[in-house]
Design a protein around this motif. Structure first.
Motif, PDB file in Angstrom:
ATOM      1  N   CYS A 254       1.213  -1.131   0.438  1.00 43.23           N
ATOM      2  CA  CYS A 254      -0.174  -0.001  -0.305  1.00 43.23           C
ATOM      3  C   CYS A 254       0.965   1.124   0.129  1.00 43.23           C
ATOM      4  CB  CYS A 254      -1.179   0.142   1.265  1.00 43.23           C
ATOM      5  SG  CYS A 254      -0.184  -0.350   3.047  1.00 43.23           S
ATOM      6  N   LEU A 255       1.819   1.378  -0.289  1.00 37.54           N
ATOM      7  CA  LEU A 255       3.239   2.485  -0.285  1.00 37.54           C
ATOM      8  C   LEU A 255       2.732   2.921  -1.235  1.00 37.54           C
ATOM      9  CD1 LEU A 255       6.835   1.527   2.192  1.00 37.54           C
ATOM     10  CD2 LEU A 255       3.998   2.915   2.769  1.00 37.54           C
ATOM     11  N   PRO A 256       3.276   4.462  -1.938  1.00 40.48           N
ATOM     12  CA  PRO A 256       3.729   4.435  -2.949  1.00 40.48           C
ATOM     13  C   PRO A 256       4.599   3.535  -3.344  1.00 40.48           C
ATOM     14  CG  PRO A 256       3.587   5.931  -1.200  1.00 40.48           C
ATOM     15  CD  PRO A 256       2.938   5.132  -0.382  1.00 40.48           C
ATOM     16  N   THR A 257       4.803   4.017  -4.707  1.00 41.46           N
ATOM     17  CA  THR A 257       6.576   3.337  -5.235  1.00 41.46           C
ATOM     18  C   THR A 257       6.893   4.183  -5.752  1.00 41.46           C
ATOM     19  OG1 THR A 257       5.467   3.608  -7.770  1.00 41.46           O
ATOM     20  CG2 THR A 257       5.258   1.126  -5.903  1.00 41.46           C
ATOM     21  N   GLU A 258       6.654   6.167  -6.022  1.00 41.43           N
ATOM     22  CA  GLU A 258       7.914   6.875  -6.701  1.00 41.43           C
ATOM     23  C   GLU A 258       8.843   6.947  -5.808  1.00 41.43           C
ATOM     24  OE1 GLU A 258       3.797   6.853  -5.920  1.00 41.43           O
ATOM     25  OE2 GLU A 258       2.761   7.693  -7.783  1.00 41.43           O
ATOM     26  N   PRO A 259       8.487   7.537  -4.702  1.00 37.55           N
ATOM     27  CA  PRO A 259       9.795   7.696  -3.891  1.00 37.55           C
ATOM     28  C   PRO A 259      11.107   6.693  -4.193  1.00 37.55           C
ATOM     29  CG  PRO A 259       7.909   7.788  -2.184  1.00 37.55           C
ATOM     30  CD  PRO A 259       7.328   7.232  -3.249  1.00 37.55           C
ATOM     31  N   TYR A 260      10.543   5.559  -4.418  1.00 37.56           N
ATOM     32  CA  TYR A 260      11.663   4.511  -4.502  1.00 37.56           C
ATOM     33  C   TYR A 260      11.569   3.954  -6.158  1.00 37.56           C
ATOM     34  CZ  TYR A 260       9.690   3.095  -0.136  1.00 37.56           C
ATOM     35  OH  TYR A 260       8.690   3.056   1.364  1.00 37.56           O
ATOM     36  N   THR A 261      11.486   4.326  -6.655  1.00 35.18           N
ATOM     37  CA  THR A 261      11.177   4.562  -8.666  1.00 35.18           C
ATOM     38  C   THR A 261      12.368   5.961  -8.578  1.00 35.18           C
ATOM     39  OG1 THR A 261       9.522   3.928  -8.898  1.00 35.18           O
ATOM     40  CG2 THR A 261      10.193   5.190 -10.606  1.00 35.18           C
ATOM     41  N   GLN A 262      12.391   7.153  -7.484  1.00 34.92           N
ATOM     42  CA  GLN A 262      12.750   8.242  -8.074  1.00 34.92           C
ATOM     43  C   GLN A 262      14.281   8.400  -7.264  1.00 34.92           C
ATOM     44  OE1 GLN A 262      10.811  11.437  -5.949  1.00 34.92           O
ATOM     45  NE2 GLN A 262       8.847  11.188  -6.880  1.00 34.92           N
ATOM     46  N   ARG A 263      14.434   7.134  -6.460  1.00 34.04           N
ATOM     47  CA  ARG A 263      16.167   6.998  -6.310  1.00 34.04           C
ATOM     48  C   ARG A 263      16.075   5.717  -6.616  1.00 34.04           C
ATOM     49  NH1 ARG A 263      17.372   3.554  -0.082  1.00 34.04           N
ATOM     50  NH2 ARG A 263      19.810   3.251  -0.150  1.00 34.04           N
TER      51      ARG A 263
END
Length: 218
Positions: free
Chosen positions: A58-67
């Motif tokens: 349920c966490l957004p993936t955007e921060p991990y994609t950006q990293r």
């Protein structure tokens, strides 16, 4: 006896992990399938066994994609450099123009299919195919682009890195158990971020949970 948390999204592998934990004498363990579940449960456990690639939940993936995406992109730039292919591509293009087809059609419909004494030597065909991508090892490069696309759209992220970083913050020992070989481009691109022991070999066609438990018990 340590309380063990397992993060593994493959049901069969989670069962194998729990069986190996029980065989090793552990009685208090839980398996979850996503990063969100793992991060929520982690403070209640004393050690972590985790896969490398699994869903965010349920966490957004955007921060991990950006990293991770810039890391994979930079790795691809280093790993798949264009090298000495211009002359081959020029020859392919000239021949394709002669036959009125695209360079790809010329390679796959002419060079790859011609037979008899005119058949194309395998090394020449490989070089011609590589020239179309501008990189060596075009098949591996194509696979890498699929990996990079998964990172970009958030469906294939090395979230085991995030899980083990959180475990370290909590003072919890952790081990990564994965079926992705460390020289596979999916793993190698982020290998410098993996600061914990890992097992990346297969035993009888499944992940080496026993080896991971051994590392965790040291």
């Amino acid at each position: 006896m340590k309380k063990i948390l397992v993060i593994e999204d493959n049901t069969a592998e989670a069962i194998y992990a729990q069986a190996e934990l029980a065989r090793a004498g552990f009685t208090d363990f839980q398996a979850v399938t996503t990063l969100s579940e793992g991060l929520e449960a982690m403070p209640g456990y004393e050690a972590l066994l985790t896969d490398l690639f699994f869903p965010a939940g349920c966490l957004p993936t955007e921060p991990y994609t950006q990293r991770f995406l810039p890391i994979y992109h930079a790795y691809g730039e280093r790993r798949f450099k264009t090298k000495g292919r211009d002359v081959v591509l020029r020859a392919v293009k000239q021949c394709a123009e002669t036959f009125g087809v695209t360079p790809h059609e010329y390679v796959e419909d002419f060079m790859a299919k011609v037979g008899g004494h005119l058949s194309t030597p395998s090394n020449v065909l490989k070089a011609a195919r590589a020239s179309l991508t501008g990189v060596e090892e075009p098949e591996r490069y194509t696979k890498f682009l699929e990996i990079e696309a998964g990172v970009r759209n958030g469906t294939y992220l090395p979230l085991g890195v995030i899980a083990t970083e959180r475990a370290r913050e909590l003072g919890i020992p952790s081990v990564i158990v994965t079926s992705t070989y460390h020289h596979d481009d999916a793993f190698e691109a982020v290998r410098d971020l993996v600061k914990v022991p890992y097992r990346d070999s297969l035993v009888d066609g499944r992940k080496d949970w026993k080896g991971g438990i051994t590392l965790l018990s040291r």
